[in-house]
Write an enzyme that holds these catalytic residues in place. Structure first.
Site, PDB file in Angstrom:
ATOM      1  N   LEU A   1       0.823  -1.220   0.000  1.00 57.93           N
ATOM      2  CA  LEU A   1       0.000   0.000   0.000  1.00 57.93           C
ATOM      3  C   LEU A   1       0.854   1.265   0.000  1.00 57.93           C
ATOM      4  O   LEU A   1       0.301   2.365  -0.063  1.00 57.93           O
ATOM      5  CB  LEU A   1      -0.916   0.033   1.240  1.00 57.93           C
ATOM      6  CG  LEU A   1      -2.303  -0.628   1.110  1.00 57.93           C
ATOM      7  CD1 LEU A   1      -2.171  -2.120   0.868  1.00 57.93           C
ATOM      8  CD2 LEU A   1      -3.129  -0.381   2.365  1.00 57.93           C
TER       9      LEU A   1
ATOM     10  N   LYS B   1       8.817 -13.078  -4.228  1.00 57.14           N
ATOM     11  CA  LYS B   1       9.380 -14.188  -5.017  1.00 57.14           C
ATOM     12  C   LYS B   1      10.291 -15.054  -4.136  1.00 57.14           C
ATOM     13  O   LYS B   1      10.191 -16.280  -4.135  1.00 57.14           O
ATOM     14  CB  LYS B   1      10.172 -13.588  -6.181  1.00 57.14           C
ATOM     15  CG  LYS B   1      10.699 -14.603  -7.157  1.00 57.14           C
ATOM     16  CD  LYS B   1      11.366 -13.876  -8.316  1.00 57.14           C
ATOM     17  CE  LYS B   1      12.435 -14.757  -8.918  1.00 57.14           C
ATOM     18  NZ  LYS B   1      13.638 -14.031  -9.254  1.00 57.14           N
ATOM     19  N   ARG B   2      11.151 -14.377  -3.364  1.00 54.23           N
ATOM     20  CA  ARG B   2      12.085 -15.133  -2.506  1.00 54.23           C
ATOM     21  C   ARG B   2      11.352 -15.913  -1.418  1.00 54.23           C
ATOM     22  O   ARG B   2      11.686 -17.064  -1.134  1.00 54.23           O
ATOM     23  CB  ARG B   2      13.111 -14.188  -1.860  1.00 54.23           C
ATOM     24  CG  ARG B   2      14.117 -14.919  -0.969  1.00 54.23           C
ATOM     25  CD  ARG B   2      15.126 -13.987  -0.331  1.00 54.23           C
ATOM     26  NE  ARG B   2      14.567 -13.009   0.581  1.00 54.23           N
ATOM     27  CZ  ARG B   2      14.147 -13.288   1.814  1.00 54.23           C
ATOM     28  NH1 ARG B   2      14.221 -14.504   2.299  1.00 54.23           N
ATOM     29  NH2 ARG B   2      13.647 -12.325   2.576  1.00 54.23           N
TER      30      ARG B   2
ATOM     31  N   ALA C   1      -2.144  -2.344  -4.076  1.00 58.97           N
ATOM     32  CA  ALA C   1      -3.174  -1.309  -4.012  1.00 58.97           C
ATOM     33  C   ALA C   1      -3.029  -0.433  -5.249  1.00 58.97           C
ATOM     34  O   ALA C   1      -2.234   0.490  -5.280  1.00 58.97           O
ATOM     35  CB  ALA C   1      -3.009  -0.477  -2.744  1.00 58.97           C
TER      36      ALA C   1
ATOM     37  N   TYR D   1       1.764   9.691 -10.436  1.00 62.46           N
ATOM     38  CA  TYR D   1       0.932   8.736  -9.687  1.00 62.46           C
ATOM     39  C   TYR D   1       0.282   7.743 -10.646  1.00 62.46           C
ATOM     40  O   TYR D   1       0.417   6.525 -10.484  1.00 62.46           O
ATOM     41  CB  TYR D   1      -0.125   9.519  -8.922  1.00 62.46           C
ATOM     42  CG  TYR D   1      -1.009   8.695  -8.010  1.00 62.46           C
ATOM     43  CD1 TYR D   1      -0.527   8.163  -6.822  1.00 62.46           C
ATOM     44  CD2 TYR D   1      -2.349   8.473  -8.336  1.00 62.46           C
ATOM     45  CE1 TYR D   1      -1.354   7.419  -5.978  1.00 62.46           C
ATOM     46  CE2 TYR D   1      -3.173   7.734  -7.502  1.00 62.46           C
ATOM     47  CZ  TYR D   1      -2.670   7.214  -6.320  1.00 62.46           C
ATOM     48  OH  TYR D   1      -3.501   6.479  -5.489  1.00 62.46           O
TER      49      TYR D   1
ATOM     50  N   TYR E   1       5.609 -10.369 -13.296  1.00 65.06           N
ATOM     51  CA  TYR E   1       6.155 -11.302 -12.299  1.00 65.06           C
ATOM     52  C   TYR E   1       5.300 -12.568 -12.238  1.00 65.06           C
ATOM     53  O   TYR E   1       5.817 -13.670 -12.095  1.00 65.06           O
ATOM     54  CB  TYR E   1       6.228 -10.641 -10.910  1.00 65.06           C
ATOM     55  CG  TYR E   1       7.571 -10.028 -10.610  1.00 65.06           C
ATOM     56  CD1 TYR E   1       7.947  -8.809 -11.163  1.00 65.06           C
ATOM     57  CD2 TYR E   1       8.482 -10.666  -9.767  1.00 65.06           C
ATOM     58  CE1 TYR E   1       9.178  -8.239 -10.893  1.00 65.06           C
ATOM     59  CE2 TYR E   1       9.725 -10.107  -9.496  1.00 65.06           C
ATOM     60  CZ  TYR E   1      10.066  -8.891 -10.058  1.00 65.06           C
ATOM     61  OH  TYR E   1      11.290  -8.342  -9.796  1.00 65.06           O
TER      62      TYR E   1
ATOM     63  N   THR F   1     -11.719   6.554  -1.393  1.00 62.18           N
ATOM     64  CA  THR F   1     -12.115   5.978  -0.110  1.00 62.18           C
ATOM     65  C   THR F   1     -11.860   7.010   0.991  1.00 62.18           C
ATOM     66  O   THR F   1     -10.898   7.768   0.921  1.00 62.18           O
ATOM     67  CB  THR F   1     -11.312   4.688   0.137  1.00 62.18           C
ATOM     68  OG1 THR F   1     -11.548   3.811  -0.961  1.00 62.18           O
ATOM     69  CG2 THR F   1     -11.723   4.003   1.423  1.00 62.18           C
TER      70      THR F   1
END
Ligand code: NAD
Ligand code: UDP
Length: 325
Positions: free
Chosen positions: A75, A107-108, A116, A147, A161, A177
């Site tokens: 986030l 991944k590790r 988010a 952004y 990924y 929100t």
């Protein structure tokens, strides 16, 4: 042997992160909250410090992080236009390098990872309401681009990924929100109007106030986030999360004035560049897949948020009233 899920929340000291931390602790998780306190504050999570399953770490997600976790909620990123435009290069770095670092960590550790994302990936939309298959109308070189494009690139990284490393990813696009713990001075429309109304200062409507937004109360959003994270591994999103009730900014101002019995007058200020004219989520996917829909009506959510800001103002924690910068 860990019985509880070890969950990392980046941006955990922010508005949404602090509510998510509370929810996950209540669900029995161990929560590691990572934040560089750029827009978040210790005050948002200080009631959790000292809890057995809660840990706080000051860290910038632009740097690699080495911890052992089962789930990551990413986030970290300033969310209000004033804050993300203050240091736009840092905003892009946070979205892009932050995503790369957190995906590398996932991944590790083979952790499931949540991103988010935002309705801003749709830019100033020409499709209404916005469905997830709409690719958006985004200015790549404007003041909001750090952004919007940062978040779009983060989504790209998540799906690359997943394809390249067979990782379990979840991507949600949050629409506006609001609720307790939004920063009083970050210029977001709900907190700004409430603080202005409670202090009887002018309510600053940008433009004519005919642009629309759809406002989701924080508890509803957090519930959607947790549901998406707990869906089957093949559910990745991107999925809209927001409240489809759509209001003009002028209607919001009227509601806030009525609910606070304010003497504030309304003043108009210039509309910021690239301010989206209409925004409303199509949440059919979230309804069908998560069985989720927001429950808190705008009036009810505003009342709860007003109580929070009344307390902040009486405690002297609101330093100045927002005026556009
Ligand atoms: P917020 O500003 O309150 O929280 C963001 C948190 O991230 C803050 O605590 C901040 O200090 C932290 N942070 C920023 N840069 C960081 C970095 N480099 N390293 C570590 N921590 C960093 O905002 P929010 O409303 O809670 O938003 C949380 C997330 O949800 C953000 O990613 C935002 O883009 C997304 N989102 C929010 C909304 C909304 O309406 N609130 C809408 C769409 C998307
Ligand atoms: N806005 C406004 N007055 C304010 C702050 C915001 O009229 O004091 C408007 C803003 O121009 C936008 C909407 O309210 O059209 C929502 O702004 P916010 O910054 O909360 O979020 P955005 O959805 O634009 O990211």
């Amino acid at each position: 042997m860990h019985l509880e899920r070890r969950v990392l929340i980046t941006g955990g000291a922010g508005f949404l992160g602090s509510h998510l931390a509370e929810r996950l602790l209540a669900d029995g998780c161990q929560v590691l909250c990572v934040d560089n306190f750029y827009t978040g504050t210790r005050r948002n999570i200080e009631h959790l410090i000292g809890e057995k399953h809660f840990e706080l770490m000051r860290h910038d997600v632009c740097q690699p992080l080495f911890v052992e976790v089962d789930e990551i909620y990413n986030l970290a990123c300033p969310a209000s236009p004033i804050h993300y435009q203050r240091n736009p290069v840092q905003t892009t770095k946070t979205s892009v390098l932050g995503a790369i670092n957190m995906l590398g960590l996932a991944k590790r550790t083979r952790a499931k990872i949540f991103q988010a994302s935002t309705s801003e990936v749709y830019g100033d939309p020409s499709v209404h309401p916005q469905t997830e298959d709409y690719w958006g109308n985004v200015n790549p070189i404007g003041p909001r681009s750090c952004y919007d494009e940062g978040k779009r690139c983060a989504e790209t990284l998540f799906f690359d990924y997943q394809r390249q490393h067979a990782m379990e990813i979840k991507v949600a696009r949050f629409f506006n929100t609001y609720g307790p713990r939004t920063h009083p001075n970050d210029g977001r429309v709900v907190s700004s109007f409430i603080v202005q109304a409670l202090t009887n200062r002018p309510i600053t409507i940008f433009g004519e106030g005919q642009q629309t937004r759809s406002f989701c109360y924080v508890d509803d959003l957090v519930d959607g986030v947790v549901r998406l994270m707990n869906t089957a591994p093949d559910v990745s999103g991107p999925m809209n999360l927001g409240n489809p009730g759509e209001f003009t900014i002028a209607e919001l101002a009227t509601q806030v004035i009525a609910l606070t019995n304010s003497r504030s007058e309304i003043v108009n200020r210039p509309l910021p560049q690239d301010d989206p004219k209409q925004r409303c989520p199509d949440i059919s996917q979230a309804k069908a897949v998560l069985g989720w829909a927001p429950r808190v009506a705008l009036t009810e959510g505003l009342k709860k948020t007003i109580v929070y800001f009344e307390e902040m103002i009486s405690a002297g924690l609101v330093q100045r009233v927002t005026e556009p910068v």
